[in-house]
Design a protein around this motif. Structure first.
Motif, PDB file in Angstrom:
ATOM      1  N   PRO A 100       5.908   8.279  -7.653  1.00 40.89           N
ATOM      2  CA  PRO A 100       7.185   8.584  -6.629  1.00 40.89           C
ATOM      3  C   PRO A 100       6.883   9.457  -4.796  1.00 40.89           C
ATOM      4  CG  PRO A 100       7.579   9.129  -8.911  1.00 40.89           C
ATOM      5  CD  PRO A 100       5.933   8.678  -9.009  1.00 40.89           C
ATOM      6  N   GLU A 101       5.570  10.240  -5.470  1.00 39.81           N
ATOM      7  CA  GLU A 101       5.156  10.102  -3.812  1.00 39.81           C
ATOM      8  C   GLU A 101       3.650   9.574  -3.186  1.00 39.81           C
ATOM      9  OE1 GLU A 101       2.778  14.128  -3.575  1.00 39.81           O
ATOM     10  OE2 GLU A 101       3.898  15.359  -5.350  1.00 39.81           O
ATOM     11  N   GLN A 102       3.530   8.288  -4.413  1.00 46.61           N
ATOM     12  CA  GLN A 102       2.716   7.806  -3.527  1.00 46.61           C
ATOM     13  C   GLN A 102       3.676   6.451  -3.060  1.00 46.61           C
ATOM     14  OE1 GLN A 102       0.257   6.393  -7.411  1.00 46.61           O
ATOM     15  NE2 GLN A 102      -1.348   6.974  -5.985  1.00 46.61           N
ATOM     16  N   VAL A 103       5.152   5.505  -3.650  1.00 44.44           N
ATOM     17  CA  VAL A 103       6.005   5.237  -2.589  1.00 44.44           C
ATOM     18  C   VAL A 103       6.360   6.499  -1.728  1.00 44.44           C
ATOM     19  CG1 VAL A 103       8.002   4.795  -2.877  1.00 44.44           C
ATOM     20  CG2 VAL A 103       7.015   4.157  -4.850  1.00 44.44           C
ATOM     21  N   GLU A 104       6.107   7.606  -1.639  1.00 47.99           N
ATOM     22  CA  GLU A 104       6.863   8.374  -0.489  1.00 47.99           C
ATOM     23  C   GLU A 104       6.132   7.513   1.012  1.00 47.99           C
ATOM     24  OE1 GLU A 104       7.416  12.090  -1.750  1.00 47.99           O
ATOM     25  OE2 GLU A 104       9.349  11.332  -3.273  1.00 47.99           O
ATOM     26  N   SER A 105       4.605   7.921   0.200  1.00 49.01           N
ATOM     27  CA  SER A 105       3.896   7.919   1.170  1.00 49.01           C
ATOM     28  C   SER A 105       4.182   6.783   1.759  1.00 49.01           C
ATOM     29  CB  SER A 105       2.738   8.109   0.968  1.00 49.01           C
ATOM     30  OG  SER A 105       1.834   7.232   0.399  1.00 49.01           O
ATOM     31  N   ILE A 106       4.387   5.580   1.070  1.00 49.31           N
ATOM     32  CA  ILE A 106       5.168   4.394   1.426  1.00 49.31           C
ATOM     33  C   ILE A 106       5.703   4.367   2.445  1.00 49.31           C
ATOM     34  CG2 ILE A 106       5.104   1.462   1.098  1.00 49.31           C
ATOM     35  CD1 ILE A 106       3.068   1.936  -1.629  1.00 49.31           C
ATOM     36  N   LEU A 107       6.947   4.418   2.206  1.00 50.61           N
ATOM     37  CA  LEU A 107       7.884   5.061   3.378  1.00 50.61           C
ATOM     38  C   LEU A 107       7.883   5.715   4.385  1.00 50.61           C
ATOM     39  CD1 LEU A 107       9.777   4.946   0.155  1.00 50.61           C
ATOM     40  CD2 LEU A 107      10.180   2.869   1.412  1.00 50.61           C
ATOM     41  N   ALA A 108       7.259   6.851   3.899  1.00 50.01           N
ATOM     42  CA  ALA A 108       6.674   6.906   5.795  1.00 50.01           C
ATOM     43  C   ALA A 108       5.895   6.602   6.631  1.00 50.01           C
ATOM     44  CB  ALA A 108       6.332   8.875   5.051  1.00 50.01           C
ATOM     45  N   ASN A 109       5.135   5.138   6.531  1.00 45.97           N
ATOM     46  CA  ASN A 109       4.721   4.403   7.389  1.00 45.97           C
ATOM     47  C   ASN A 109       5.208   3.271   7.631  1.00 45.97           C
ATOM     48  OD1 ASN A 109       1.965   6.582   8.282  1.00 45.97           O
ATOM     49  ND2 ASN A 109       2.027   6.613   5.927  1.00 45.97           N
ATOM     50  N   VAL A 110       6.242   2.981   7.942  1.00 47.93           N
ATOM     51  CA  VAL A 110       6.537   1.875   8.326  1.00 47.93           C
ATOM     52  C   VAL A 110       6.509   0.642   9.302  1.00 47.93           C
ATOM     53  CG1 VAL A 110       8.336   2.046   6.268  1.00 47.93           C
ATOM     54  CG2 VAL A 110       9.077   2.121   8.832  1.00 47.93           C
ATOM     55  N   ASP A 111       5.932   1.798  10.499  1.00 45.67           N
ATOM     56  CA  ASP A 111       5.823   0.672  11.185  1.00 45.67           C
ATOM     57  C   ASP A 111       4.834  -0.743  11.798  1.00 45.67           C
ATOM     58  OD1 ASP A 111       6.811   2.774  12.625  1.00 45.67           O
ATOM     59  OD2 ASP A 111       5.613   3.637  13.803  1.00 45.67           O
ATOM     60  N   ALA A 112       3.497  -0.842  11.128  1.00 46.28           N
ATOM     61  CA  ALA A 112       3.078  -1.507  11.032  1.00 46.28           C
ATOM     62  C   ALA A 112       3.644  -2.477  10.217  1.00 46.28           C
ATOM     63  CB  ALA A 112       1.641  -1.360  10.903  1.00 46.28           C
ATOM     64  N   ILE A 113       4.479  -2.448   9.267  1.00 44.45           N
ATOM     65  CA  ILE A 113       5.537  -3.573   8.454  1.00 44.45           C
ATOM     66  C   ILE A 113       6.231  -4.412   9.423  1.00 44.45           C
ATOM     67  CG2 ILE A 113       7.352  -3.450   6.355  1.00 44.45           C
ATOM     68  CD1 ILE A 113       4.432  -4.516   5.315  1.00 44.45           C
ATOM     69  N   LYS A 114       6.394  -3.335   9.785  1.00 40.44           N
ATOM     70  CA  LYS A 114       8.051  -3.817  10.623  1.00 40.44           C
ATOM     71  C   LYS A 114       7.553  -4.797  11.803  1.00 40.44           C
ATOM     72  CE  LYS A 114      11.557  -1.894  13.118  1.00 40.44           C
ATOM     73  NZ  LYS A 114      12.487  -0.303  14.360  1.00 40.44           N
ATOM     74  N   ALA A 115       6.195  -3.850  11.974  1.00 42.70           N
ATOM     75  CA  ALA A 115       5.390  -5.445  13.254  1.00 42.70           C
ATOM     76  C   ALA A 115       5.186  -6.268  13.214  1.00 42.70           C
ATOM     77  CB  ALA A 115       4.826  -5.240  14.000  1.00 42.70           C
ATOM     78  N   TYR A 116       4.940  -6.141  11.560  1.00 44.37           N
ATOM     79  CA  TYR A 116       4.009  -8.060  11.089  1.00 44.37           C
ATOM     80  C   TYR A 116       5.766  -8.603  10.765  1.00 44.37           C
ATOM     81  CZ  TYR A 116       2.224 -10.880   7.825  1.00 44.37           C
ATOM     82  OH  TYR A 116       1.446 -12.392   7.371  1.00 44.37           O
TER      83      TYR A 116
END
Ligand code: M6R
Length: 367
Positions: free
Chosen positions: A199-215
């Motif tokens: 769960p915490e690892q998913v939270e860390s992915i969700l906290a950094n979405v800028d690069a995915i959004k740009a892609y």
């Protein structure tokens, strides 16, 4: 009702850490070393007599089944066959009383999956349902149920239901391994500890979405795209591809990376985006050689991998995204999250109705 999110899909993506925790809750004993599934009717004796497993579902639930099947084979060493319900129900599958049939359905109402359940029962098999809706037709008719505790899923594109199904499969696979003694107590405790960290690892992915959004905004300009991967990465590639086409309407295909040169490689031309899942260390080298094949034909490659491989992979790819490290069998519970976000932001960039894609219904109650 969307809890401050623009769409149900985004809200549901963000609910995943909670859904993972809820689906695990009460199913792992306090020592963190054993799985407890107290509601199961399957006796230990019955579990020991199972000689093959069929996993049957539709769409995203089928993709969760592909991961679950691979995990059962790996941890329990029982042969597993996965099939889509619309095929399974009409091909007189070889079911015996020693076959365990697992049906997977978020809604618990999918017509083909329900029919597959009935076919299995008519042939004497024990049917276990993994479903998100207590009291649904599939939950009622199955011999056993493991509920996913994802909570109501509103967006047509399934996200938290899929990942909760993965958690249910991990729990059940470990349970089978525990009863049949195919994994040591230490090994089981080791997997459980890694599950607790998800769960915490998913939270860390969700906290950094800028690069995915740009892609996502980049791929939104394309009409064709490919996902490639090996092993569990291939199973996740299928899900990433389905999610993307479902809501962004971009044509996309997922291929087992080693299959490319048997036909699909002909479609790779200058600037075609290829999303390469490269998280499974045991086949990483092989995946890298497939990446080089598409790169040599001009593909624009994005790799999804672990931090430790980023520098190396960047020698062969255009971009790389890192996901947190977990055990290889648990990686799908993390690697799918950036792909859900990718589909979401690509759909958004194209101005589509994210939560209600054209031609699709949330619950498919007719065949
Ligand atoms: O309710 P179910 O899990 O049985 O539904 C199965 C599929 O219809 C469903 O997963 C579908 O593929 C999703 N829209 C995918 O996001």
């Amino acid at each position: 009702e969307k809890g401050g999110f623009a769409h149900f899909m985004l809200k549901e993506i963000h609910e995943q850490p909670r859904a993972y925790r809820d689906t695990m809750l009460g199913r792992i004993d306090e020592s963190g070393r054993r799985i407890i599934l107290p509601d199961l009717h399957l006796t230990d004796e019955k579990i020991r007599s199972i000689n093959n497993v069929h996993i049957v579902a539709c769409g995203t639930a089928f993709h969760a089944g592909l991961v679950g099947g691979a995990v059962i084979e790996r941890l329990v060493r029982i042969p597993v066959m996965c099939d889509v319900a619309s095929e399974y129900r009409y091909r007189s599958p070889l079911i015996t009383p020693d076959t365990l049939v697992i049906v997977v359905s978020q809604s618990g109402e999918t017509a083909d999956t329900l029919a597959a359940l009935r076919e299995a029962q008519a042939n004497g098999a024990h049917v276990l349902a993994i479903t998100n809706v207590v009291g649904s037709s599939i939950a009622r008719d199955a011999d056993d149920v493991i509920s996913t505790l994802a909570g109501p899923e509103i967006a047509v594109a399934s996200t938290k239901a899929y990942t909760s199904q993965l958690i249910a499969f991990y729990l059940f696979s470990l349970y089978l391994a525990q009863v049949r003694g195919t994994q040591s107590a230490e090994e089981i405790a080791h997997v459980i500890a890694a599950m607790h960290a998800l769960p915490e690892q998913v939270e860390s992915i969700l906290a950094n979405v800028d690069a995915i959004k740009a892609y996502a905004e980049h791929i939104a300009k394309h009409e064709d795209l490919f996902f490639i991967g090996r092993g569990l990465d291939y199973a996740v590639a299928l899900e990433g591809s389905l999610k993307l086409k479902e809501i962004s309407y971009i044509h996309s295909e997922a291929y087992a990376a080693g299959e490319l040169k048997h036909g699909t490689l002909a479609l790779i031309e200058e600037d075609v985006p290829v999303i390469a899942l490269a998280t499974q260390e045991s086949v990483l080298e092989k995946t890298v050689s497939n990446i080089k094949e598409v790169k040599a034909r001009g593909a624009d490659v994005m790799a999804l991998t672990h931090e430790e491989h980023v520098t190396d992979l960047l020698k062969s790819v255009d971009q790389a995204f890192a996901i947190p490290k977990t055990l290889p069998i648990l990686t799908p519970a993390l690697s799918v999250v950036p792909l859900q976000l990718l589909a979401y932001y690509a759909s958004l960039a194209r101005g589509n109705d994210v939560d209600k894609p054209r031609n699709l219904a949330k619950s498919v109650t007719v065949e």
